[in-house]
Write an enzyme that holds these catalytic residues in place. Sequence first.
Site, PDB file in Angstrom:
ATOM      1  CB  SER A  81      63.271  33.221  -2.035  1.00  0.00           C
ATOM      2  OG  SER A  81      62.700  33.885  -3.012  1.00  0.00           O
ATOM      3  CB  THR A 191      66.070  32.062  -6.876  1.00  0.00           C
ATOM      4  OG1 THR A 191      67.109  31.986  -6.108  1.00  0.00           O
ATOM      5  CG2 THR A 191      66.549  32.822  -8.170  1.00  0.00           C
ATOM      6  CB  THR A 209      68.367  35.127  -5.592  1.00  0.00           C
ATOM      7  OG1 THR A 209      68.126  34.225  -4.610  1.00  0.00           O
ATOM      8  CG2 THR A 209      70.031  34.896  -5.882  1.00  0.00           C
ATOM      9  NE  ARG A 219      76.023  30.306  -2.174  1.00  0.00           N
ATOM     10  CZ  ARG A 219      74.836  30.179  -2.622  1.00  0.00           C
ATOM     11  NH1 ARG A 219      73.995  31.216  -2.672  1.00  0.00           N
ATOM     12  NH2 ARG A 219      74.313  29.208  -3.335  1.00  0.00           N
ATOM     13  CB  THR A 242      65.119  28.633  -8.660  1.00  0.00           C
ATOM     14  OG1 THR A 242      64.250  27.608  -9.276  1.00  0.00           O
ATOM     15  CG2 THR A 242      64.850  29.851  -9.577  1.00  0.00           C
ATOM     16  N   GLY A 243      67.402  26.927  -7.212  1.00  0.00           N
ATOM     17  CA  GLY A 243      67.792  25.786  -6.286  1.00  0.00           C
ATOM     18  C   GLY A 243      69.168  25.793  -6.118  1.00  0.00           C
TER      19      GLY A 243
HETATM   20  N1  ASP Z   1      70.140  29.662  -6.877  1.00  0.00           N
HETATM   21  C1  ASP Z   1      70.029  30.310  -5.541  1.00  0.00           C
HETATM   22  C2  ASP Z   1      71.414  30.435  -4.986  1.00  0.00           C
HETATM   23  O1  ASP Z   1      72.080  29.516  -5.018  1.00  0.00           O
HETATM   24  C3  ASP Z   1      69.100  29.885  -4.409  1.00  0.00           C
HETATM   25  C4  ASP Z   1      67.709  29.276  -4.799  1.00  0.00           C
HETATM   26  O2  ASP Z   1      67.601  29.407  -5.937  1.00  0.00           O
HETATM   27  O3  ASP Z   1      67.466  28.449  -4.121  1.00  0.00           O
HETATM   28  O4  ASP Z   1      71.848  31.442  -4.472  1.00  0.00           O
END
Ligand code: ASP
Length: 339
Positions: A81, A191, A209, A219, A242-243
């Site tokens: 990640s 991340t 990340t 993106r 994160t997320g």
């Molecule tokens: N926040 C990160 C993103 O949207 C991905 C993640 O943390 O899962 O790129």
Amino acid sequence: MSISRRTFLHLPGVAAAVSAASIPHPPQAHPHRAGPIAIASGNGIRGVEQAYRMMTEEEADPLDAAIAGVKIQELDPTDQSVGLGGLPDERGVVTLDASLMHGPTRRAGAVAALEDIATPSLVAKAVMDYTDHVILVGKGARDFAIRMGFKPQNLLTEQSRKDWLAWKTSLNADDNWLEWPEAAAKHTDGTIHMSAVTAGGDIASVTTTSGLAWKIPGRIGDSPIVGAGQYCDNTVGSAGATGRGEAAIQSCGSFLAVEFMRQGYAPEDACLEVLRRVVAMTEDRLLDEQGRPRFGLSFYAVHKDGRYGAATMYEGPDFAIASADGVRHEPMAFLFSNE
Ligand code: ASP
């Protein structure tokens, strides 16, 4: 308990109140500073230990400590990640995002859609240290990194290439970008965020990340966006996310968490309040029958006074923390249980 005027004036909300009305307030409940402290997403357990050690033994700057912490994941090919070994975009190209803030000097730096450089956090720091800009993206970011002495390398590991091929072969002509097959979405997120506070109360934050796996080229998520993926204010505290990055961007989530702490919320409550705001702002197609988001999102926050907390949409994940009480995982508060 004795408290100096200097400490007193730095308590949350006190300076403003004193200057507005010249009426001294009584000291608040958390006058001591409990730093050093480092808090991170669950994958940052080695990182918080490193950051804490640097701040305690070497009196390191909080940003140097936090970067040293997240760099462990950036250079770990098994963390898919972040950095080297991160899952690629739909073309099979690994592109990395990172941003950071340095509380004491009120500066920020970021890179987005960076290719071929394993440590975007360090490139973001170079943007902060050596340019008058905050964010560099894509080819410009890569060229800048190389001019600054970073070595380009192939970031796609054999494992990540295999996962990408598996995803590609599971696509069919009916798929679109709004409805990818569940089965194809192995672990498409992840991340590392870290916030650090020194013994003196100086604060820094960094998030790095490889972003959403299989994303449309170009993106970028919340991680490289100051206020979304991370934010810190040396007079208040720091937060990161994160997320689902799109949700952290639309809510200005990390900025909001710091603002809630400024208003007096404890760090965990500030994170929960941001999640409630996210739910309220989520469009219908991303909500289930009970009005719950169909995605995960987590926030981590630390106050200048050493209080900390984290909250996530769905029960389950832990976060990493290093402080005088040791290096450990702790469960995150959550909005929804998994039942
Ligand atoms: N926040 C990160 C993103 O949207 C991905 C993640 O943390 O899962 O790129």
